[in-house]
Scaffold this motif. Structure first.
Motif, PDB file in Angstrom:
ATOM      1  N   GLY A  83       0.781  -1.232   0.000  1.00 26.40           N
ATOM      2  CA  GLY A  83       0.000   0.000   0.000  1.00 26.40           C
ATOM      3  C   GLY A  83       0.809   1.276   0.000  1.00 26.40           C
ATOM      4  O   GLY A  83       0.238   2.366   0.092  1.00 26.40           O
ATOM      5  N   LYS A  84       2.122   1.150  -0.108  1.00 24.97           N
ATOM      6  CA  LYS A  84       2.980   2.338  -0.082  1.00 24.97           C
ATOM      7  C   LYS A  84       3.802   2.437  -1.360  1.00 24.97           C
ATOM      8  O   LYS A  84       3.973   1.456  -2.081  1.00 24.97           O
ATOM      9  N   GLU A  85       4.313   3.627  -1.620  1.00 18.94           N
ATOM     10  CA  GLU A  85       5.168   3.822  -2.786  1.00 18.94           C
ATOM     11  C   GLU A  85       6.558   3.252  -2.534  1.00 18.94           C
ATOM     12  O   GLU A  85       7.001   3.132  -1.378  1.00 18.94           O
ATOM     13  N   ARG A  86       7.221   2.920  -3.609  1.00 28.77           N
ATOM     14  CA  ARG A  86       8.597   2.461  -3.501  1.00 28.77           C
ATOM     15  C   ARG A  86       9.473   3.637  -3.051  1.00 28.77           C
ATOM     16  O   ARG A  86       9.360   4.741  -3.579  1.00 28.77           O
ATOM     17  N   GLU A  87      10.339   3.365  -2.088  1.00 28.29           N
ATOM     18  CA  GLU A  87      11.182   4.429  -1.549  1.00 28.29           C
ATOM     19  C   GLU A  87      12.643   4.024  -1.545  1.00 28.29           C
ATOM     20  O   GLU A  87      12.992   2.852  -1.380  1.00 28.29           O
ATOM     21  N   GLY A  88      13.505   5.030  -1.714  1.00 28.90           N
ATOM     22  CA  GLY A  88      14.935   4.782  -1.667  1.00 28.90           C
ATOM     23  C   GLY A  88      15.398   4.518  -0.253  1.00 28.90           C
ATOM     24  O   GLY A  88      14.955   5.176   0.679  1.00 28.90           O
ATOM     25  N   VAL A  89      16.271   3.545  -0.100  1.00 28.96           N
ATOM     26  CA  VAL A  89      16.796   3.172   1.210  1.00 28.96           C
ATOM     27  C   VAL A  89      18.258   3.576   1.338  1.00 28.96           C
ATOM     28  O   VAL A  89      18.650   4.227   2.297  1.00 28.96           O
ATOM     29  N   ALA A  90      19.060   3.172   0.343  1.00 26.21           N
ATOM     30  CA  ALA A  90      20.494   3.458   0.387  1.00 26.21           C
ATOM     31  C   ALA A  90      21.044   3.389  -1.021  1.00 26.21           C
ATOM     32  O   ALA A  90      20.532   2.637  -1.849  1.00 26.21           O
ATOM     33  N   GLN A 123      23.590  -4.407   4.540  1.00 31.95           N
ATOM     34  CA  GLN A 123      23.590  -4.953   5.880  1.00 31.95           C
ATOM     35  C   GLN A 123      22.560  -4.196   6.704  1.00 31.95           C
ATOM     36  O   GLN A 123      22.639  -2.969   6.825  1.00 31.95           O
ATOM     37  N   MET A 124      21.591  -4.922   7.242  1.00 30.95           N
ATOM     38  CA  MET A 124      20.495  -4.302   7.994  1.00 30.95           C
ATOM     39  C   MET A 124      20.548  -4.790   9.438  1.00 30.95           C
ATOM     40  O   MET A 124      20.384  -5.990   9.699  1.00 30.95           O
ATOM     41  N   ASN A 125      20.793  -3.875  10.349  1.00 27.33           N
ATOM     42  CA  ASN A 125      20.849  -4.176  11.776  1.00 27.33           C
ATOM     43  C   ASN A 125      19.717  -3.470  12.510  1.00 27.33           C
ATOM     44  O   ASN A 125      19.120  -2.541  11.983  1.00 27.33           O
ATOM     45  N   SER A 126      19.469  -3.914  13.720  1.00 25.55           N
ATOM     46  CA  SER A 126      18.431  -3.295  14.565  1.00 25.55           C
ATOM     47  C   SER A 126      17.119  -3.138  13.800  1.00 25.55           C
ATOM     48  O   SER A 126      16.498  -2.075  13.807  1.00 25.55           O
ATOM     49  N   LEU A 127      16.719  -4.200  13.150  1.00 24.30           N
ATOM     50  CA  LEU A 127      15.531  -4.145  12.304  1.00 24.30           C
ATOM     51  C   LEU A 127      14.277  -3.872  13.120  1.00 24.30           C
ATOM     52  O   LEU A 127      14.149  -4.315  14.278  1.00 24.30           O
ATOM     53  N   LYS A 128      13.362  -3.134  12.490  1.00 22.21           N
ATOM     54  CA  LYS A 128      12.097  -2.752  13.110  1.00 22.21           C
ATOM     55  C   LYS A 128      10.942  -3.290  12.265  1.00 22.21           C
ATOM     56  O   LYS A 128      11.108  -3.503  11.063  1.00 22.21           O
ATOM     57  N   PRO A 129       9.765  -3.476  12.866  1.00 24.18           N
ATOM     58  CA  PRO A 129       8.618  -3.939  12.068  1.00 24.18           C
ATOM     59  C   PRO A 129       8.332  -3.042  10.866  1.00 24.18           C
ATOM     60  O   PRO A 129       7.913  -3.539   9.815  1.00 24.18           O
ATOM     61  N   GLU A 130       8.606  -1.761  10.995  1.00 22.29           N
ATOM     62  CA  GLU A 130       8.350  -0.845   9.876  1.00 22.29           C
ATOM     63  C   GLU A 130       9.341  -1.004   8.727  1.00 22.29           C
ATOM     64  O   GLU A 130       9.184  -0.373   7.681  1.00 22.29           O
ATOM     65  N   ASP A 131      10.348  -1.832   8.910  1.00 24.99           N
ATOM     66  CA  ASP A 131      11.275  -2.157   7.819  1.00 24.99           C
ATOM     67  C   ASP A 131      10.721  -3.261   6.916  1.00 24.99           C
ATOM     68  O   ASP A 131      11.313  -3.576   5.884  1.00 24.99           O
ATOM     69  N   THR A 132       9.610  -3.848   7.311  1.00 25.28           N
ATOM     70  CA  THR A 132       8.993  -4.906   6.512  1.00 25.28           C
ATOM     71  C   THR A 132       8.601  -4.379   5.140  1.00 25.28           C
ATOM     72  O   THR A 132       7.885  -3.383   5.022  1.00 25.28           O
ATOM     73  N   ALA A 133       9.097  -5.048   4.097  1.00 26.09           N
ATOM     74  CA  ALA A 133       8.847  -4.600   2.725  1.00 26.09           C
ATOM     75  C   ALA A 133       9.507  -5.581   1.772  1.00 26.09           C
ATOM     76  O   ALA A 133      10.274  -6.461   2.187  1.00 26.09           O
ATOM     77  N   ILE A 134       9.232  -5.393   0.495  1.00 24.30           N
ATOM     78  CA  ILE A 134      10.016  -6.051  -0.544  1.00 24.30           C
ATOM     79  C   ILE A 134      11.168  -5.105  -0.874  1.00 24.30           C
ATOM     80  O   ILE A 134      10.948  -3.914  -1.127  1.00 24.30           O
ATOM     81  N   TYR A 135      12.362  -5.638  -0.856  1.00 20.15           N
ATOM     82  CA  TYR A 135      13.564  -4.845  -1.119  1.00 20.15           C
ATOM     83  C   TYR A 135      14.065  -5.121  -2.528  1.00 20.15           C
ATOM     84  O   TYR A 135      14.201  -6.280  -2.930  1.00 20.15           O
ATOM     85  N   TYR A 136      14.343  -4.045  -3.254  1.00 24.62           N
ATOM     86  CA  TYR A 136      14.778  -4.130  -4.639  1.00 24.62           C
ATOM     87  C   TYR A 136      16.162  -3.507  -4.810  1.00 24.62           C
ATOM     88  O   TYR A 136      16.465  -2.469  -4.222  1.00 24.62           O
ATOM     89  N   CYS A 137      16.923  -4.119  -5.662  1.00 29.06           N
ATOM     90  CA  CYS A 137      18.200  -3.591  -6.096  1.00 29.06           C
ATOM     91  C   CYS A 137      17.980  -2.863  -7.422  1.00 29.06           C
ATOM     92  O   CYS A 137      17.198  -3.331  -8.258  1.00 29.06           O
ATOM     93  N   ALA A 138      18.662  -1.732  -7.613  1.00 30.13           N
ATOM     94  CA  ALA A 138      18.527  -0.969  -8.844  1.00 30.13           C
ATOM     95  C   ALA A 138      19.889  -0.470  -9.296  1.00 30.13           C
ATOM     96  O   ALA A 138      20.782  -0.269  -8.470  1.00 30.13           O
ATOM     97  N   ALA A 139      20.026  -0.248 -10.604  1.00 33.30           N
ATOM     98  CA  ALA A 139      21.317   0.165 -11.147  1.00 33.30           C
ATOM     99  C   ALA A 139      21.141   1.039 -12.374  1.00 33.30           C
ATOM    100  O   ALA A 139      20.120   0.954 -13.076  1.00 33.30           O
ATOM    101  N   GLU A 183      15.592   8.468  -6.180  1.00 38.96           N
ATOM    102  CA  GLU A 183      14.497   8.647  -7.148  1.00 38.96           C
ATOM    103  C   GLU A 183      14.430   7.433  -8.062  1.00 38.96           C
ATOM    104  O   GLU A 183      15.394   7.137  -8.774  1.00 38.96           O
ATOM    105  N   THR A 184      13.304   6.755  -8.082  1.00 43.13           N
ATOM    106  CA  THR A 184      13.178   5.519  -8.860  1.00 43.13           C
ATOM    107  C   THR A 184      13.402   5.746 -10.346  1.00 43.13           C
ATOM    108  O   THR A 184      13.944   4.859 -11.026  1.00 43.13           O
TER     109      THR A 184
END
Length: 124
Positions: free
Chosen positions: A40-47, A79-95, A107-108
């Motif tokens: 239900g949310k937009e894809r967002e940049g993480v790192a 590397q994801m540490n101290s994970l929180k429930p709000e980190d739940t998502a599908i994670y995508y790699c982009a190039a 920006e996607t």
């Protein structure tokens, strides 16, 4: 042809850690990023990481996530540490081969190449 293949997702409890990998085929030494999309949310940049290894992070993950790359293996990591429930998502790699300004790397539209995604679920 560029192909990105993510792995390393899974289910963990809050406070746990996971390391995601993105193997790149037909692609080397460019601008790469991790995005995520929760239901239900937009894809967002993480790192993101540029060709000289400079990194940028979303405020929500600063101090907890670390992006890195192994150019010899053509692999991107998160590397994801101290994970929180709000980190739940599908994670995508982009190039992309095109230069991406650091502040704009979340920006996607800047990335023509995407992986299929890997699910990360964090339970409380």
């Amino acid at each position: 042809q560029v192909q990105l293949v993510e792995s390393g997702g899974g289910s963990v409890q809050a406070g746990g850690s996971l390391r995601l990998s993105c193997a790149a085929f037909g692609y080397t030494t460019g601008y790469m990023a991790w995005f995520r999309q929760a239901p239900g949310k937009e894809r967002e940049g993480v790192a993101c990481i540029d060709i000289v290894g400079a990194t940028n992070y979303a405020d929500s993950v600063k101090g907890r996530f670390t992006v890195s790359r192994d150019n010899a293996k053509n692999t991107l990591y998160l590397q994801m540490n101290s994970l929180k429930p709000e980190d739940t998502a599908i994670y995508y790699c982009a190039a992309t081969f095109a230069p991406v300004p650091g502040p704009r790397c979340g920006e996607t539209v800047r990335y023509p190449y995407w992986g299929q995604g890997t699910q990360v679920t964090v339970s409380s």
